[in-house]
Design a protein around this motif. Structure first.
Motif, short mmCIF file in Angstrom:
data_model
loop_
_atom_site.label_atom_id
_atom_site.label_comp_id
_atom_site.label_asym_id
_atom_site.label_seq_id
_atom_site.Cartn_x
_atom_site.Cartn_y
_atom_site.Cartn_z
N HIS A 1 14.13 14.02 25.73
CA HIS A 1 13.14 13.53 25.38
C HIS A 1 11.62 13.76 24.44
O HIS A 1 10.92 12.82 23.79
CB HIS A 1 12.40 13.44 26.61
N ARG B 1 9.66 -0.22 28.95
CA ARG B 1 9.78 0.84 30.38
C ARG B 1 9.47 0.08 31.62
O ARG B 1 9.88 0.56 32.69
CB ARG B 1 9.37 2.81 30.07
N GLY C 1 10.80 9.04 25.38
CA GLY C 1 10.87 7.51 26.19
C GLY C 1 11.32 6.59 26.45
O GLY C 1 11.17 5.03 26.54
N LEU D 1 4.79 9.98 30.26
CA LEU D 1 6.14 9.93 30.26
C LEU D 1 6.87 10.25 32.48
O LEU D 1 6.42 10.79 32.98
CB LEU D 1 7.02 10.65 29.94
N CYS E 1 11.90 11.30 32.82
CA CYS E 1 12.82 11.05 31.08
C CYS E 1 12.31 13.15 30.88
O CYS E 1 12.85 13.49 30.02
CB CYS E 1 11.59 10.54 30.23
N ARG F 1 5.12 3.68 33.59
CA ARG F 1 6.11 4.97 33.50
C ARG F 1 7.63 5.44 34.29
O ARG F 1 7.72 5.76 35.55
CB ARG F 1 4.60 5.99 34.63
#
Length: 408
Positions: A357, A368, A362, A347, A351, A376
């Motif tokens: 979390h 993401r 995440g 993560l 996060c 990340r």
């Protein structure tokens, strides 16, 4: 502990974490075996959905693939799945026949996957088979064939005619809804064959009306999916601020679902959040920190990560492995797969600083992505997920507190 990737594997064009996952793998970590196997029987489709991650987003590798999975690849794929299940002593596996549109494949191909895999599995492993279809080719005769093969059916549809036809049309613009509606009515009459409905959210569709329209087909399970997007290619209607429009849409559905006098259908996203709020572990890769246990076998026998990574960049789901040359365990040693199995280690710092979390995890991994920094990052839907999780937590915790007072 897994310490290195097989040297033959090409590294992804962008590291999933902006660094090697092998450098941050926890001491003593062991990979989680795959238990969900997505088998892509056909790489083409008879719809032209404008949000499709296969044909409309970043990765267009389907153009270089054969249209259908040859029998020899079917046999290799089933052999590898059975080998993986045996080596890891898996009691249950799930096999999802997918595409493109899997019902473009001859019925004999679907039957071959089921029969050859059942024959190859050891007596200690049970297999659940599902075909995920857009429904346009599902007739009474086809349904009888699927039933005889031991397949359940999941259908993708976004609501009633207006909602569905915003995105899910035939080439040339013809409505797909009449055929899908017919398929869903057939499945409603045969609930043992009905696996459920997948529906992509469009903010223009009324949330409660959409839910109740789909509920009328009596699906045993219903999943609302966030449209695929990321920080470099934001999803529709997602401004670059902390908007919670998708979270608000989902909260409206949650309240309607949660307040029903009885459970009308399973709604996986909400159920997984409730489990997380109560301290449990997720069973879905869309939420939570549980290791992802899904592997995709493409029409040419390539082993790929979750197919929705195609929404990130060209080649994102690739591993460089094939069923002809590698056991499925080789994919467990791929850095990008490791990154999706090591939980909180993968993560973003933002996060880890967030109190929810463990529940959010995440967000869904493909959401993401940001060009230049990989995966990340928080989900592009971070604000929406926080809004939804806080709302569900508030409702569930209030109900738990009330029950505890009544028992005192």
């Amino acid at each position: 502990m897994v310490t290195s990737a097989p040297p033959s594997l090409p590294l992804p064009s962008e590291w999933p974490l902006g660094e090697s996952p092998l450098d941050i793998t926890p001491a003593g970590w062991r990979p989680t075996p795959f238990h969900d196997f997505v088998v892509k029987l056909h790489s083409r489709c008879d719809l032209a959905c404008d949000y499709c991650y296969m044909y409309e987003l970043a990765d267009r590798s389907w153009r270089g693939r054969t249209a259908f999975m040859p029998d020899e690849v079917v046999d290799l794929a089933t052999r590898r799945i059975a080998e993986h299940a045996r080596d890891h002593r898996l009691s249950t596996i799930r096999v999802i026949l997918h595409g493109g549109e899997p019902l473009l494949a001859p019925p004999a191909t679907l039957q071959r996957v089921v029969s050859t895999l059942r024959a190859a599995l050891s007596s200690g492993t049970a297999a659940q088979f599902t075909v995920q279809t857009n429904g346009t080719r599902l007739t009474e005769q086809r349904l009888r064939l699927l039933s005889a093969a031991g397949l359940r059916v999941g259908v993708s549809v976004d609501g009633g005619r207006v909602a569905n036809d915003r995105h899910r049309r035939h080439l040339g613009g013809r409505s797909s809804f009449p055929a899908v509606d017919r398929a869903l009515r057939l499945l409603r009459e045969q609930p043992d064959l009905f696996a459920g409905i997948l529906s992509v959210i469009d903010l223009r569709n009324d949330p409660v009306e959409t839910y109740e329209t789909l509920l009328a087909y009596q699906p045993p399970a219903l999943d609302f999916l966030l449209p695929h997007g990321n920080w470099s290619e934001p999803p529709p209607g997602r401004p670059p601020d902390a908007s919670t429009r998708y979270g608000e849409w989902l909260v409206a559905v949650f309240d309607r679902w949660y307040d029903a006098p009885r459970r009308e259908t399973r709604l996986r996203l909400f159920e997984e959040i409730v489990v997380g709020v109560l301290g449990g572990h997720s069973r879905s890769e869309q939420i939570g920190l549980s290791p992802v246990g899904v592997i995709v076998i493409d029409v040419d026998g390539s082993l790929e990560q979750v197919d929705t990574l195609r929404s990130a960049y060209e080649g994102a789901p690739a591993t460089g492995l094939t069923v002809a040359d590698h056991p499925l365990d080789a994919a467990l040693r791929h850095p990008a797969v490791i990154a999706r199995q090591i939980g909180a280690k993968a993560l973003a710092p933002a996060c880890l600083d967030c109190s929810v979390h463990p529940v959010c995890g995440g967000g869904y991994y493909p959401h993401r992505y940001r060009k230049g920094s990989g995966f990340r990052n928080p989900s592009v839907y971070c604000a929406d997920l926080r809004y939804l999780i806080d709302h569900i937590a508030g409702r569930v915790q209030a109900d738990v507190a009330r029950v505890m007072r009544q028992r005192a």
